[in-house]
Write an enzyme that holds these catalytic residues in place. Structure first.
Site, PDB file in Angstrom:
ATOM      1  N   ASP A  49      -3.167   3.318  -8.895  1.00 22.91           N
ATOM      2  CA  ASP A  49      -2.778   2.291  -8.029  1.00 22.91           C
ATOM      3  C   ASP A  49      -2.351   2.487  -6.453  1.00 22.91           C
ATOM      4  O   ASP A  49      -1.691   1.924  -6.036  1.00 22.91           O
ATOM      5  CB  ASP A  49      -1.505   1.549  -8.725  1.00 22.91           C
ATOM      6  CG  ASP A  49      -0.272   2.553  -8.855  1.00 22.91           C
ATOM      7  OD1 ASP A  49      -0.718   4.044  -8.846  1.00 22.91           O
ATOM      8  OD2 ASP A  49       0.856   2.235  -9.262  1.00 22.91           O
ATOM      9  N   GLU A  50      -2.984   3.652  -6.326  1.00 21.16           N
ATOM     10  CA  GLU A  50      -2.466   4.059  -4.635  1.00 21.16           C
ATOM     11  C   GLU A  50      -3.619   5.009  -4.231  1.00 21.16           C
ATOM     12  O   GLU A  50      -4.035   5.627  -4.974  1.00 21.16           O
ATOM     13  CB  GLU A  50      -1.126   4.432  -4.654  1.00 21.16           C
ATOM     14  CG  GLU A  50      -0.940   5.727  -4.855  1.00 21.16           C
ATOM     15  CD  GLU A  50       0.699   6.237  -4.697  1.00 21.16           C
ATOM     16  OE1 GLU A  50       1.076   6.051  -3.756  1.00 21.16           O
ATOM     17  OE2 GLU A  50       1.360   6.841  -5.562  1.00 21.16           O
ATOM     18  N   ASP A  87      -0.628   0.661  -1.743  1.00 18.45           N
ATOM     19  CA  ASP A  87       0.241   0.730  -2.749  1.00 18.45           C
ATOM     20  C   ASP A  87      -0.030  -0.553  -3.608  1.00 18.45           C
ATOM     21  O   ASP A  87       0.910  -1.403  -3.384  1.00 18.45           O
ATOM     22  CB  ASP A  87       1.635   1.388  -2.526  1.00 18.45           C
ATOM     23  CG  ASP A  87       2.300   1.999  -3.783  1.00 18.45           C
ATOM     24  OD1 ASP A  87       1.632   1.984  -4.817  1.00 18.45           O
ATOM     25  OD2 ASP A  87       3.568   2.036  -3.638  1.00 18.45           O
TER      26      ASP A  87
END
Length: 351
Positions: free
Chosen positions: A103-104, A8
């Site tokens: 983003d993860e 993350d």
């Protein structure tokens, strides 16, 4: 036994801006709407979070909490480019990568031979490589399944690593607050608390019939997660067809005005999810779903190529009338997305 890593990125959009503009590094910044328009915060840096600013928060509310907040319109192409670099790094370690957003992502490194198969060392190296090549920090969680890995990645944020080996799962989960289980929002958490259920160990000892009566099919998820069970594999190819948010009320709504108040909160959340999934240009329809007190439900959709709050208000009114006076137990809104074939035909880029 799987070895799953959840990566993350730390306040991703804001972190890219701070990397590219050192003047932003020590001041509260947020990616969101302008001061003169209604907007929603996509993300913010940690100085802004110290004031209570959060993702999915209306911009006006964020400015009340932090008047000196620096608002940045955001550059999605720049964030997408950084995400592409990071995804390429993931694939150096395993082909089993499941992106959740820009983003993860989940990585299954069960069969990775690097670092003698140590998931901990692999996660450390991934974080180190991301920083060396992009200048951005990432937090990571290592665990035997996706549910636990995602929770673990939040344990030592920002720029941290948390490892949950199989032999420690039972003790860890026993003390885990139920609100950390995906799907347990504020209202569900309040409902659980009223039943005296606060931690996963409380679910482990709860009456099965009570759970089924109060939570329906979601009871199965609560029971499994409270024991640290999650058998979902890492999926490398997922075609997202829609994005939705919904809320089940502890007390049924009797008035349309009550539904209208909840619609604004749901709209804010849906707007945030659409942005995180980079799906703004993929919307082809929007819709609303109501479930009534007798568990019958109705859905209304309209062709539209962007999120439109006034249109959702109209759909809510139409759907409410279908209930003919029945109270409402659930309100949901969603967007339908173009499929990849449509995207190609219309000339959209998936790079």
């Amino acid at each position: 036994m799987r070895k799953i890593i959840h990566i993350d990125m730390d306040c991703f959009f804001a972190a890219v801006e701070m990397r590219d503009n050192p003047a932003y590094r020590d001041v509260p910044i947020a990616i969101g709407g302008s001061r003169s328009e209604r907007g929603v915060i996509s993300t913010c840096n940690y100085p802004a979070r110290a004031f209570g600013v959060r993702s999915a928060m209306p911009t006006g509310q964020a400015l009340k909490l932090c008047p000196q907040l620096v608002l940045i319109a955001g550059q999605m192409e720049k964030y997408k480019a950084a995400s592409t670099e990071i995804q390429a790094i993931f694939h150096r370690y395993t082909a089993l990568v499941e992106p959740l957003s820009l983003d993860e992502a989940y990585l299954d490194v069960s069969d990775c031979s690097m670092f003698s198969g140590s998931a901990t060392l692999i996660a450390e190296d991934i974080r180190r490589t991301i920083y060396a090549e992009t200048g951005l920090t990432a937090s990571a969680g290592v665990a035997p399944n996706k549910f636990l890995a995602k929770i673990a990645s939040d344990e030592n944020k920002p720029n941290g690593l948390f490892v949950l080996p199989p032999q420690k799962v039972a003790a860890f989960v026993e003390k885990l607050p139920l609100r950390k289980i995906p799907g347990v929002g504020q209202k569900t958490s309040e409902k659980l608390a009223k039943l005296g259920l606060h931690l996963c160990r409380d679910i482990q000892h709860a009456d099965l019939q009570l759970l089924i009566r109060e939570f329906g099919s979601y009871a199965e998820v609560l029971i499994e997660r409270s024991q640290g069970i999650d058998n979902r594999p890492v999926e490398t190819e997922r075609e997202r067809k829609s994005i939705a948010v919904e809320h089940t009320f502890s007390t049924d709504l009797k008035l349309l005005s009550q539904g209208q108040q909840w619609l604004q909160e749901l709209y804010t959340k849906l707007h945030h999810r659409v942005q995180r999934c980079q799906a703004t240009d993929q919307i082809q329809k929007i819709g609303i779903k109501l479930k009534f007190q007798d568990f019958h439900q109705t859905t209304i959709e309209r062709q539209h190529h962007e999120l439109n709050f006034p249109m959702l208000e109209q759909l809510l009114d139409q759907a409410w009338q279908r209930g003919e006076g029945k109270a409402v137990r659930l309100v949901g809104i969603h967007v339908g997305l173009k499929n990849p074939q449509q995207q190609a035909q219309l000339g959209f880029s998936w790079d």
